[in-house]
Each structure stands twice: as structure tokens, then as C-alpha cells.
Design an enzyme around this catalytic site. Sequence first.
Site, PDB file in Angstrom:
ATOM      1  N   ALA A 414       0.852  -1.191   0.000  1.00 18.93           N
ATOM      2  CA  ALA A 414       0.000   0.000   0.000  1.00 18.93           C
ATOM      3  C   ALA A 414       0.883   1.235   0.000  1.00 18.93           C
ATOM      4  CB  ALA A 414      -0.922  -0.001   1.221  1.00 18.93           C
ATOM      5  N   GLY A 560       9.482   0.929   0.716  1.00 21.79           N
ATOM      6  CA  GLY A 560       8.059   1.103   0.451  1.00 21.79           C
ATOM      7  C   GLY A 560       7.360  -0.232   0.405  1.00 21.79           C
ATOM      8  N   GLU A 561       6.070  -0.223   0.772  1.00 17.30           N
ATOM      9  CA  GLU A 561       5.311  -1.469   0.806  1.00 17.30           C
ATOM     10  C   GLU A 561       5.274  -2.107  -0.577  1.00 17.30           C
ATOM     11  OE1 GLU A 561       1.666  -1.767   2.847  1.00 17.30           O
ATOM     12  OE2 GLU A 561       2.144  -0.236   4.316  1.00 17.30           O
ATOM     13  N   GLY A 562       5.517  -3.377  -0.628  1.00 18.63           N
ATOM     14  CA  GLY A 562       5.580  -4.110  -1.880  1.00 18.63           C
ATOM     15  C   GLY A 562       6.997  -4.238  -2.393  1.00 18.63           C
TER      16      GLY A 562
END
Length: 649
Positions: A414, A560-562
Site C-alpha cells: 500500500a 516502500g510497501e511491496g
Amino acid sequence: MSVDGWNTVLVLGGTRSGKSEFAESLVADAPTVRYVATAADAPADDAEWAARLAAHRERRPETWTTEETAADPRRLADVLAAAGPNETLLVDDLGGWVTVLLDPAHQPADDTATIAELAAVVRSCAARLVLVSPEVGLSLVPTTPLGRAFTDALGAANRAVADACDAVVLVVAGQAAWLKPDAAHPATVPAQAGPVQTGLTQTGAAGVPGGVGGPVAASEPSPEVFTPTPPAAPDAAHGAEPTGTAWAAPTMALPMVATGLVIQPGMELPMPDEYTGPQAIERLATLDVPGSGLGVLERAVGFAAATQGTPTPAPWGSVRVLLLHGDHLGGAAAGTVEGESARRARQARAGQGALARLAAESDAELQVVEAPSSAPMEAEPTLTGEQVEVALRYGWRLAEEAADAGVRLLVLGACGAGTEAAAAAVLVATAGAEAPAVLPRVLTDSGEIDDAAWMTRCAAVRDALHRTRNSPRSAKDVLAELGGGDIAVATGVLLGATARRLPVMLDGPVGVAAAMVTRDLAGQARHWCLLADHGGHPAVRLGADVLGLTPLLDLRLGLGEGANALAALPLLRSVLALAAALPAHPSLGGGEDDEQDTDEPDFREPEPAGPGPTSTDEPDFREPEPAGPGPTSTGPESEPVDPSGRRAG
């Protein structure tokens, strides 16, 4: 107007089943409702029936209008045919209509023609229409001719109207079971002892509204799915957008969805294979690996084996990254730069930034998903109940589309503003944590610590929990009051992926918070989740501990997410490839021993001239033929013997 895919719905149920209350809840959001009453007035000597009718009248809101059709059963079709597209009608019920239809005062009457006429009007009705009818087919055959005539006529009416309606639901003991899946409308079924929350999931039905309190898009297409391309060489042109193809394949209808699955606590979803995971770990101990082998990464092999159902799992070939973009308003977003999350989402769509570059290196697909924005949690619920239902179905559909496309691993991330505070609020509500303990420090663009913004986020979580201190803590209530759009969509993704046996790699607080929520809806979902790295995030570490998810790595990446998960993906793929390809150790019957056996030198003793103590072969008991009379000598060569028997010389 059509809402969530249905325009007309038939609500069936037995006596005191709650069917009327359920039907009323379906139209509760309409500004005005025309209530069509079909039953005749109670006789003067039937006080009980009069009390029933009075209870029905008292339940109707003041904004509703009532229209009686008992005087002429054919008038019901006229009322429905004349209704406009902006009207909402509730007909309660067809049992009363059939009773009047069979009344001798209205004879002779062509019952079959009247029922067919009603069904035709229902099929073409422009208004939003809800019809209530008793289900009489489950009872005994009546013992009187009039009773049998009523059963036959009502059964024929129910069948004809059900065929004409967009959706059909059967209410039993206050619980709704959708029989016709062409509609999906979340509703509350009021029961005698209190409200019962239900929500229907519809495969590929509704989209997600883009703003707080926005309209529900009934047929919003899924976001574009594309595979980022690796960056061009230094002397090549930069900045070109990668080409991609929008996802347009139909969603596969699972049996549990096609029959009207209700997203509610206690869903029975599949579990990973309980045998192949331990078998894969045991197999690793037999491989020809020097040293201690794969170490903690053995858990990745066991997870892949259990989710793939084989002791020799293959590396995840097709990977799709779902990047959820949905901002949280209010104090949750304190310290964030306005528009930064939208810029990150645009950057990912353009194939730029850390996430897209890592996806290109891993040959992974990327799908940027817009989740509904969330209202300030400290002041009001982040989402409405209807938005929660739509977000759950939307996430479920995204997971189904990935499974249908052959994806073998989902990566969930996200990039919205305020996601850390929302995830912290969910953890406080579900795990009993303290907000300051699960909220990380806030950093500015220049890398400085912003304590004022951190305290504002803590205060927002504190105020939200105080506001909801008397609210239920069920999964949907937590999503509506605290979680918001991105966590609700992520929860739907985890549930849909579990239903399709699709493993999910979590990355960041949003996915972990969604996994915490799924414990109330389907406890099996957490067993399909893999956590590569906690990233040093306190909320992720706490949530992983509660869920029993041990991070495979401790890299403390902050990409960062992902992106953190994609950075670890090549290592995990290599481990799976190695575990599948290595042979067993030679001492355990590996193939290398056989090759060495063919090259070994022959250390067998040469065969002696006769039997002796040094011989390793079986003795030869045949009498040797001597050169002459006497025992055979093994010493130095003897003098020649004269054949005549005399010593030579």
C-alpha cells in the site's frame, strides 16, 4: 434504480423467519418507499391477526406511503407497471395476494393468467422492487381442498416471480441465504433478539467508490495489470511508459460465491496441505548440501510445499503485486506531504520508482488499485457499512482475477497517506496494543524526526478508540470505524486468495492489519500468508507475532510497501529452485555413488595356483593334477624328475 446489480428481489421465508424485516432492511436506504399491502383487513373476531397487521404498520417509517390492493388482486400488476425508475416499492406479501385471489368473492378468476401477468410485470418493472412471499413447499401437504389450492397457487406464483426477479433470497431463522446470485446487496437482518449482520459477496459485481461517502459503482472495471520492463541502458531514451494490457477476463465463479456466499465470521475456507510442508522439510535434510543447509529459509520451502501441495515445490513463476492506494484523512495523515501518495501511485503506473523497477527485475506484474478514501477516524467512521461490503467484494474479485490469470503468488502492499495510523488503530482494537508502541517515528523528507506529527497520529488513534469504546469489535465494525478503504480491500484480497488457494506475501502494516481482521472472518487466511521481512516496523512485528508469522529475513528494508518483498523474492526463488534440483546425499543413496562404483579399482587378490590360506575365493576341492608323483610344491622350483621314476642326473 439498480443497486449492486439487482433491480428486483424476491424474499422467501417461513412463518416468523424474519423475511419481512429483512425485506425492509433492503430498502432502508431509500428516501421514500411505497409499501404495497396485499392482505385483507382482519375480521372483527380475529384479534391476533389484527395485532400482526398493526405491528407491520408501526414498523414502517413515516416517510413511507402505504397502498392497499386487497380489494382487487389484479391491481397489484397495475401498480408495479405504473411505477417509475426513481421509485422504491415493497410488496408484502404474495401469500396475502394469493389468498385474495382465491377468495370466492373474486371468482371466477383465471389464477394462471393472473400469475403470469404479475411475473411479466415484475420482469419489466422499472422501479426498485422487493417482494415478500411465504415459502410453503417445505411443509406437509394440506389436508383440505382449499389448503391444497392455496399451496399450489402460491407455489406457482413463487416460481414465476422468482424466475422474473434479478435476485432471490431465502430467510431462515433470521439468516439470509441467497439462492439467485445475480444480485449482491449488503443488508442487516433484524431478528427478535437483536440485529444480525450479513453481507453478500458477488463475483465481479461492484466496484469501489473513490471518495468518502461516494456512490457505489456497480460495474467498475478492474485496474490495469502490466508487467514493468527493465530500465533502458544509459545511452537509451528514458522515461517511456511500459505498455500493458488492461485486465478484462471474466471472474471465475467459485461455487461458494455463485451460490451467494455471505462474508461473515466463521467462513470455512481451505487450509494448506498439512502433510507436504513437513515432508518438504524432512526432504531437505537428505539433500547433498554442505554445512547446515538452508537455515531459516527452510520455512519458505515448507510454506511453498504446503500451499502448492507437493513436497518438491517449484519457484513462484507468475507473481502479481497489488499496490493499494487509499488516503486516510484527519490526524492519521499528520506529517505527510499532500499528494505524495498519489505521486507514488502514478509513478508505479508509469513503470518508474523502486517498486516498478524491482517488479521488472523479478518479471512480476503490477496492479495499482484505488481504494476508497477514509474519513477522519477520530471524528467519524472511516467507511459506511455499505462501503465496507463493497470493498470486501472488490478485494475478493481482485484475488479471483489473479488466480484465473495463472498467478502463483500475490504481493500485497500500500502507499496511502495515514496507513500506519490506521493499521495501528486496527492492532489496538484487535490485539490490545498501545498506539505509541506500534506507531513508528515520523520522518520528514529531509530525514528529520517529526515528533509533533507523531503525537498527532497517536492522538488520532486514541480519540478514535475513545469514540468507539462502546462499539462492537467484529471484523466489519473494525473496518468501518477504524480500518478504512485500503485495509478493507486488503482483507477482501486475503479472503479471496484463501478461497482460491493462492499464497500472499505481506509487506507492511496494511497487509498485516488486514490479516488480523481476517481472523474473525476466516481463520484459515493467515496460513496462506508469508512475511519476508518485518522492515523494523513495530506494528508489523507485533501483528506477525500475534498471527504466528515469523519473518524470514531481518533486512529492515525501507523501500516502500511491496518493494521490500520484491527485493527478497529472488532469494526465495533461488532457495526453492535449489531445494527442488539438488539430489540426495550419496550416503543416502544419491546418484553420485553409482557413478563412483564403476570407477573403483579392482583390489581383489590374484587367484593362486592352488588353495591356500591367503585365498579369498571359495576353495577348489578338486584334486590338482601334479606334474609327477608326490605333493605339489609351493617352494622354489624343484629338480626335474625322470619319467622312469629315477632322479635325473
